[in-house]
Design an enzyme around this catalytic site. Structure first.
Site, mmCIF file in Angstrom:
data_model
loop_
_atom_site.group_PDB
_atom_site.id
_atom_site.type_symbol
_atom_site.label_atom_id
_atom_site.label_comp_id
_atom_site.label_asym_id
_atom_site.label_seq_id
_atom_site.Cartn_x
_atom_site.Cartn_y
_atom_site.Cartn_z
ATOM 1 N N ASP A 11 0.861 -1.188 0.000
ATOM 2 C CA ASP A 11 0.000 0.000 0.000
ATOM 3 C C ASP A 11 0.899 1.241 0.000
ATOM 4 O O ASP A 11 1.699 1.430 0.913
ATOM 5 C CB ASP A 11 -0.856 -0.062 1.277
ATOM 6 C CG ASP A 11 -1.722 1.176 1.468
ATOM 7 O OD1 ASP A 11 -1.647 2.108 0.647
ATOM 8 O OD2 ASP A 11 -2.458 1.196 2.469
ATOM 9 N N ASN A 25 -7.376 12.633 -10.220
ATOM 10 C CA ASN A 25 -8.154 13.042 -11.402
ATOM 11 C C ASN A 25 -8.083 14.564 -11.477
ATOM 12 O O ASN A 25 -7.601 15.219 -10.551
ATOM 13 C CB ASN A 25 -9.597 12.533 -11.333
ATOM 14 C CG ASN A 25 -10.339 13.086 -10.142
ATOM 15 O OD1 ASN A 25 -10.582 14.287 -10.054
ATOM 16 N ND2 ASN A 25 -10.680 12.231 -9.185
ATOM 17 N N GLY A 33 -9.524 4.264 -5.344
ATOM 18 C CA GLY A 33 -8.177 3.723 -5.575
ATOM 19 C C GLY A 33 -7.109 4.389 -4.716
ATOM 20 O O GLY A 33 -7.316 4.661 -3.532
ATOM 21 N N VAL A 34 -5.956 4.643 -5.320
ATOM 22 C CA VAL A 34 -4.824 5.279 -4.631
ATOM 23 C C VAL A 34 -5.239 6.641 -4.062
ATOM 24 O O VAL A 34 -4.899 6.992 -2.927
ATOM 25 C CB VAL A 34 -3.643 5.480 -5.619
ATOM 26 C CG1 VAL A 34 -2.545 6.312 -5.004
ATOM 27 C CG2 VAL A 34 -3.096 4.138 -6.081
ATOM 28 N N ASP A 35 -5.966 7.378 -4.872
ATOM 29 C CA ASP A 35 -6.394 8.729 -4.506
ATOM 30 C C ASP A 35 -7.215 8.697 -3.206
ATOM 31 O O ASP A 35 -6.948 9.462 -2.256
ATOM 32 C CB ASP A 35 -7.240 9.265 -5.670
ATOM 33 C CG ASP A 35 -7.412 10.768 -5.665
ATOM 34 O OD1 ASP A 35 -6.726 11.446 -4.884
ATOM 35 O OD2 ASP A 35 -8.239 11.255 -6.471
ATOM 36 N N SER A 123 -2.903 4.892 -13.898
ATOM 37 C CA SER A 123 -3.940 4.574 -14.904
ATOM 38 C C SER A 123 -4.311 3.095 -15.000
ATOM 39 O O SER A 123 -5.206 2.753 -15.778
ATOM 40 C CB SER A 123 -3.563 5.080 -16.317
ATOM 41 O OG SER A 123 -3.650 6.488 -16.392
ATOM 42 N N THR A 124 -3.634 2.211 -14.240
ATOM 43 C CA THR A 124 -3.903 0.769 -14.422
ATOM 44 C C THR A 124 -5.044 0.240 -13.549
ATOM 45 O O THR A 124 -5.293 -0.965 -13.532
ATOM 46 C CB THR A 124 -2.647 -0.080 -14.131
ATOM 47 O OG1 THR A 124 -2.318 0.052 -12.729
ATOM 48 C CG2 THR A 124 -1.476 0.338 -14.983
ATOM 49 N N GLY A 125 -5.723 1.122 -12.824
ATOM 50 C CA GLY A 125 -6.843 0.686 -11.982
ATOM 51 C C GLY A 125 -8.160 1.123 -12.601
ATOM 52 O O GLY A 125 -8.561 0.635 -13.656
ATOM 53 N N TYR A 127 -8.846 3.623 -14.304
ATOM 54 C CA TYR A 127 -8.702 4.150 -15.673
ATOM 55 C C TYR A 127 -8.412 3.081 -16.721
ATOM 56 O O TYR A 127 -8.303 3.383 -17.919
ATOM 57 C CB TYR A 127 -7.655 5.267 -15.716
ATOM 58 C CG TYR A 127 -8.176 6.605 -15.192
ATOM 59 C CD1 TYR A 127 -9.498 6.776 -14.793
ATOM 60 C CD2 TYR A 127 -7.331 7.716 -15.112
ATOM 61 C CE1 TYR A 127 -9.971 8.001 -14.312
ATOM 62 C CE2 TYR A 127 -7.791 8.946 -14.651
ATOM 63 C CZ TYR A 127 -9.105 9.081 -14.252
ATOM 64 O OH TYR A 127 -9.563 10.302 -13.795
HETATM 65 N N1 AR6 Z 1 -1.300 1.443 -2.991
HETATM 66 C C1 AR6 Z 1 -0.715 1.071 -4.149
HETATM 67 N N2 AR6 Z 1 -1.392 0.783 -5.277
HETATM 68 C C2 AR6 Z 1 -2.743 0.878 -5.225
HETATM 69 C C3 AR6 Z 1 -3.437 1.268 -4.047
HETATM 70 C C4 AR6 Z 1 -2.659 1.557 -2.899
HETATM 71 N N3 AR6 Z 1 -3.218 1.938 -1.742
HETATM 72 N N4 AR6 Z 1 -4.769 1.283 -4.355
HETATM 73 C C5 AR6 Z 1 -4.908 0.908 -5.636
HETATM 74 N N5 AR6 Z 1 -3.684 0.654 -6.174
HETATM 75 P P1 AR6 Z 1 -6.201 3.694 -9.398
HETATM 76 P P2 AR6 Z 1 -6.076 5.144 -11.966
HETATM 77 C C6 AR6 Z 1 -3.309 0.261 -7.560
HETATM 78 O O1 AR6 Z 1 -7.575 3.219 -9.680
HETATM 79 O O2 AR6 Z 1 -6.299 3.891 -12.736
HETATM 80 C C7 AR6 Z 1 -9.436 7.553 -8.683
HETATM 81 O O3 AR6 Z 1 -10.814 7.575 -8.441
HETATM 82 C C8 AR6 Z 1 -4.407 -0.263 -8.450
HETATM 83 O O4 AR6 Z 1 -4.565 -1.670 -8.268
HETATM 84 O O5 AR6 Z 1 -5.891 4.186 -8.040
HETATM 85 O O6 AR6 Z 1 -5.002 6.095 -12.422
HETATM 86 C C9 AR6 Z 1 -8.904 8.911 -9.121
HETATM 87 O O7 AR6 Z 1 -9.549 9.950 -8.442
HETATM 88 C C10 AR6 Z 1 -3.867 0.069 -9.836
HETATM 89 O O8 AR6 Z 1 -2.937 -0.911 -10.287
HETATM 90 O O9 AR6 Z 1 -5.771 4.895 -10.406
HETATM 91 C C11 AR6 Z 1 -9.204 8.911 -10.585
HETATM 92 O O10 AR6 Z 1 -10.533 9.265 -10.832
HETATM 93 C C12 AR6 Z 1 -3.097 1.369 -9.617
HETATM 94 O O11 AR6 Z 1 -2.866 1.438 -8.204
HETATM 95 C C13 AR6 Z 1 -8.980 7.477 -11.003
HETATM 96 O O12 AR6 Z 1 -9.194 6.703 -9.800
HETATM 97 C C14 AR6 Z 1 -3.833 2.627 -10.065
HETATM 98 O O13 AR6 Z 1 -5.232 2.487 -9.761
HETATM 99 C C15 AR6 Z 1 -7.564 7.212 -11.460
HETATM 100 O O14 AR6 Z 1 -7.480 5.898 -11.954
#
Ligand code: AR6
Length: 169
Positions: A11, A25, A33-35, A123-125, A127
């Site tokens: 994490d 975003n 997600g991360v955000d 972007s791999t979650g 998005y």
């Molecule tokens: N630590 C590390 N990696 C993580 C964590 C964490 N705590 N949580 C998720 N991941 P994402 P995006 C991985 O969806 O695709 C938000 O709503 C996850 O499995 O966080 O860029 C924003 O506000 C994936 O491999 O980001 C935007 O609207 C990667 O981190 C949108 O999501 C990125 O997943 C951005 O989407």
């Protein structure tokens, strides 16, 4: 000086680094997600700093491919660098925007004097970017960046992401 690229599973909010990169975003006002994890664990100071940015430099939001820093609030990191990845499209090649996220985040990290920076797989979650292509762009862009950051740490959520990055590296 060459930058060391390291991989860890876990994490990103628990990383003790100078800067953590947030897959945000354009609104800068939070999401899933991360955000979501960064804002939850970092506390309201991060959101307050993002709201200030919206009132000042980024009235229309942060454009895709750009990056901006705020406090890290209660996170163990010192700064959060927010960047906005592109949404995956099967018909439109947005790779340059994804590369730009890594490049711009490292440019901001250099301005902050950061020596250690943790990135998620942008972007791999939510998005939808395919992990293998996302890993390739991430690693190639960091290698080509010319940053002064000493360690770039990719913090991967889950075994698949970790193994894909390991194979790419
Ligand atoms: N630590 C590390 N990696 C993580 C964590 C964490 N705590 N949580 C998720 N991941 P994402 P995006 C991985 O969806 O695709 C938000 O709503 C996850 O499995 O966080 O860029 C924003 O506000 C994936 O491999 O980001 C935007 O609207 C990667 O981190 C949108 O999501 C990125 O997943 C951005 O989407």
């Amino acid at each position: 000086m060459s930058t060391r690229i390291t991989l860890v599973r876990g994490d990103i909010t628990t990383e003790e680094v100078d800067a953590v990169v947030n897959a945000a975003n354009s609104s800068l006002l939070g999401g899933g997600g991360v955000d979501g994890a960064i804002h939850r664990r970092g506390g309201p100071e991060i959101l307050a700093a993002c709201e200030d940015l919206r009132r000042s430099h980024y009235g229309k939001g942060l454009p895709t491919g750009r990056a901006v820093a705020t406090t890290a609030g209660r996170l163990p990191a010192r700064h959060v660098i927010h960047t906005v990845g592109p949404v995956w499209s099967p018909s439109d090649d947005r790779s340059e925007l994804l590369a730009s996220c890594y490049r711009e985040s490292l440019r901001v990290a250099d301005e902050l004097g950061a020596r250690t920076v943790a990135f998620p797989a942008i972007s791999t979650g939510i998005y939808g970017w395919p992990m293998d292509d996302g890993a390739r762009i991430a690693i190639e862009t960091v290698r080509a960046s010319g940053t002064s950051v000493e360690e770039v740490r990719f913090v991967l959520f889950g075994t698949d992401a970790y193994e894909t990055f390991a194979a790419t590296l």
